[in-house]
Design a protein around this motif. Structure first.
Motif, short mmCIF file in Angstrom:
data_model
loop_
_atom_site.label_atom_id
_atom_site.label_comp_id
_atom_site.label_asym_id
_atom_site.label_seq_id
_atom_site.Cartn_x
_atom_site.Cartn_y
_atom_site.Cartn_z
N GLY A 112 25.03 -32.36 -18.59
CA GLY A 112 26.28 -31.85 -19.13
C GLY A 112 26.81 -30.60 -18.46
N GLU A 113 26.11 -30.06 -17.46
CA GLU A 113 26.62 -28.90 -16.74
C GLU A 113 27.78 -29.32 -15.84
OE1 GLU A 113 25.18 -25.44 -13.54
OE2 GLU A 113 23.84 -27.12 -14.05
N VAL A 114 28.86 -28.57 -15.87
CA VAL A 114 30.02 -28.88 -15.06
C VAL A 114 30.07 -27.93 -13.87
CG1 VAL A 114 32.54 -29.07 -14.97
CG2 VAL A 114 31.31 -29.72 -17.06
N LEU A 115 29.95 -28.52 -12.68
CA LEU A 115 30.08 -27.76 -11.45
C LEU A 115 31.48 -27.97 -10.90
CD1 LEU A 115 26.67 -28.68 -9.74
CD2 LEU A 115 27.18 -26.73 -11.23
N ARG A 116 32.25 -26.91 -10.80
CA ARG A 116 33.62 -27.04 -10.32
C ARG A 116 33.62 -27.31 -8.83
NH1 ARG A 116 36.66 -22.98 -10.00
NH2 ARG A 116 35.02 -21.39 -10.10
N GLY A 117 34.44 -28.26 -8.42
CA GLY A 117 34.62 -28.54 -7.01
C GLY A 117 35.80 -27.77 -6.45
N ILE A 118 36.09 -27.99 -5.18
CA ILE A 118 37.16 -27.23 -4.52
C ILE A 118 38.41 -28.08 -4.31
CG2 ILE A 118 35.52 -25.64 -3.47
CD1 ILE A 118 35.87 -27.13 -0.83
N GLY A 119 38.40 -29.32 -4.74
CA GLY A 119 39.63 -30.11 -4.83
C GLY A 119 40.22 -30.59 -3.53
N ILE A 120 39.44 -30.67 -2.46
CA ILE A 120 39.98 -31.26 -1.24
C ILE A 120 40.17 -32.76 -1.44
CG2 ILE A 120 39.41 -31.82 1.16
CD1 ILE A 120 38.30 -29.01 1.45
N PHE A 121 39.24 -33.39 -2.14
CA PHE A 121 39.39 -34.79 -2.52
C PHE A 121 39.88 -34.89 -3.97
CE2 PHE A 121 35.62 -35.44 0.46
CZ PHE A 121 36.41 -35.91 1.51
N ASP A 122 40.77 -35.83 -4.23
CA ASP A 122 41.18 -36.14 -5.60
C ASP A 122 40.11 -37.08 -6.17
OD1 ASP A 122 42.49 -36.67 -7.96
OD2 ASP A 122 43.95 -38.05 -7.07
N ALA A 123 39.03 -36.49 -6.68
CA ALA A 123 37.89 -37.28 -7.13
C ALA A 123 37.11 -36.50 -8.19
CB ALA A 123 36.97 -37.62 -5.96
N HIS A 124 36.49 -37.24 -9.09
CA HIS A 124 35.64 -36.67 -10.13
C HIS A 124 34.29 -37.38 -10.08
CE1 HIS A 124 39.01 -34.58 -12.18
NE2 HIS A 124 39.72 -35.62 -11.78
N THR A 125 33.21 -36.64 -10.33
CA THR A 125 31.87 -37.21 -10.30
C THR A 125 31.13 -36.86 -11.59
OG1 THR A 125 31.74 -37.01 -7.89
CG2 THR A 125 29.67 -37.30 -9.07
N VAL A 126 30.41 -37.84 -12.13
CA VAL A 126 29.54 -37.62 -13.28
C VAL A 126 28.13 -38.09 -12.91
CG1 VAL A 126 31.40 -37.84 -14.97
CG2 VAL A 126 30.08 -39.86 -14.32
N GLY A 127 27.13 -37.42 -13.46
CA GLY A 127 25.76 -37.80 -13.21
C GLY A 127 25.37 -39.03 -14.01
N GLY A 128 24.67 -39.95 -13.38
CA GLY A 128 24.21 -41.15 -14.06
C GLY A 128 22.71 -41.10 -14.29
N ARG A 129 22.22 -41.96 -15.19
CA ARG A 129 20.79 -42.02 -15.47
C ARG A 129 20.04 -42.84 -14.42
NH1 ARG A 129 19.39 -38.13 -19.14
NH2 ARG A 129 21.04 -37.96 -20.72
N GLU A 130 20.75 -43.68 -13.70
CA GLU A 130 20.13 -44.58 -12.73
C GLU A 130 20.44 -44.11 -11.32
OE1 GLU A 130 20.76 -49.20 -11.16
OE2 GLU A 130 21.78 -48.49 -12.96
N ARG A 131 19.43 -44.11 -10.45
CA ARG A 131 19.67 -43.78 -9.05
C ARG A 131 20.10 -45.04 -8.32
NH1 ARG A 131 18.83 -38.76 -7.78
NH2 ARG A 131 19.33 -39.17 -5.60
#
Length: 242
Positions: A112-131
């Motif tokens: 649940g920790e949110v690491l802010r990105g720098i916005g060069i890409f219009d993209a969002h990432t969430v951590g999953g339980r499965e690799r």
């Protein structure tokens, strides 16, 4: 100045904390490719607290654990205006896995920790339980077949203002919902492909070198390079089981 005296500065971004998937192999491969095309590569490392170099022709960044991403986050935001200006000015960049995620808007870890990105890409990432682990093959309109190895739990979704790097043929790619792999914005490439990516995909190396040469010197005359060994390596890698 002759062509083989023309320098190209290759900046490796955060190698101390974001270099766990053979990312140094990408820098080494790119350096040798630039030399084959007649340029004099100059390799520079940048870690938190370092002075950012005045001249950067190509930027390469790698993957790291979530802890590594936390370590570099403050410094990444400090240099973000410089990185965004370079990106908009057409500087070529290759960012893999963890830095690919942080070049987007944000990365929400599995805890649940949110690491802010720098916005060069219009993209969002969430951590999953499965690799998502295994050999991966994608098809790209610009680079043809791209082969590599993915090992990530982050699930990245692209927004409407960014294009995919490739379409997944074998493997998972950005997430479990679509067939996208990687992202492109101007001359910036983001990808989950490790293994390392560039030795098996010389067309991407050539793209980075050409973009850098044209931006700095206004021209690019490619050398004829025998890629038969790389092609055989690509065939073997693409034929491996997932």
């Amino acid at each position: 100045m002759t062509r083989n005296e023309r320098p190209l500065t290759i900046l490796q971004l955060y190698p101390r904390d974001m270099n766990i998937y053979g990312d140094w192999g990408n820098v080494l491969s790119l350096s040798r490719r630039a030399r084959r095309h007649g340029y004099a590569p100059r390799l520079v490392d940048y870690n938190p607290g370092d002075a950012f170099p005045e001249e950067v022709d190509i930027l390469v960044g790698g993957g790291g654990q979530d802890s590594g991403q936390s370590v570099i986050q403050e410094d990444l935001h400090a240099i973000a205006p410089r990185l965004r200006r370079l990106a908009e000015d057409g500087a070529p960049m290759l960012v893999i896995c963890g830095l690919y995620q942080l070049f987007g808007h944000d990365f929400t870890t599995v805890d649940g920790e949110v690491l802010r990105g720098i916005g060069i890409f219009d993209a969002h990432t969430v951590g999953g339980r499965e690799r998502l682990i295994g050999n991966i093959v994608t098809e790209s309109e610009e680079f043809g077949r791209i082969v590599g190895y993915e090992n990530h739990s982050g699930l990245t979704t692209l927004g409407p203002d960014v294009q995919r790097l490739g379409t997944v043929v074998k493997g998972e790619g950005n997430n479990l919902e679509d067939d996208h792999e990687g992202a492109r914005h101007r001359n910036v490439i983001g990808s989950y492909l490790h293994g390392s990516l560039l030795p098996k995909n010389p067309r991407i190396s050539d793209f980075l070198v050409e973009a850098a040469a044209r931006r700095r010197y206004g021209d690019f005359a490619p050398a004829e390079i025998d890629d038969s060994l790389a092609e055989r390596a690509r065939e073997v890698a693409a034929g491996r089981p997932r």
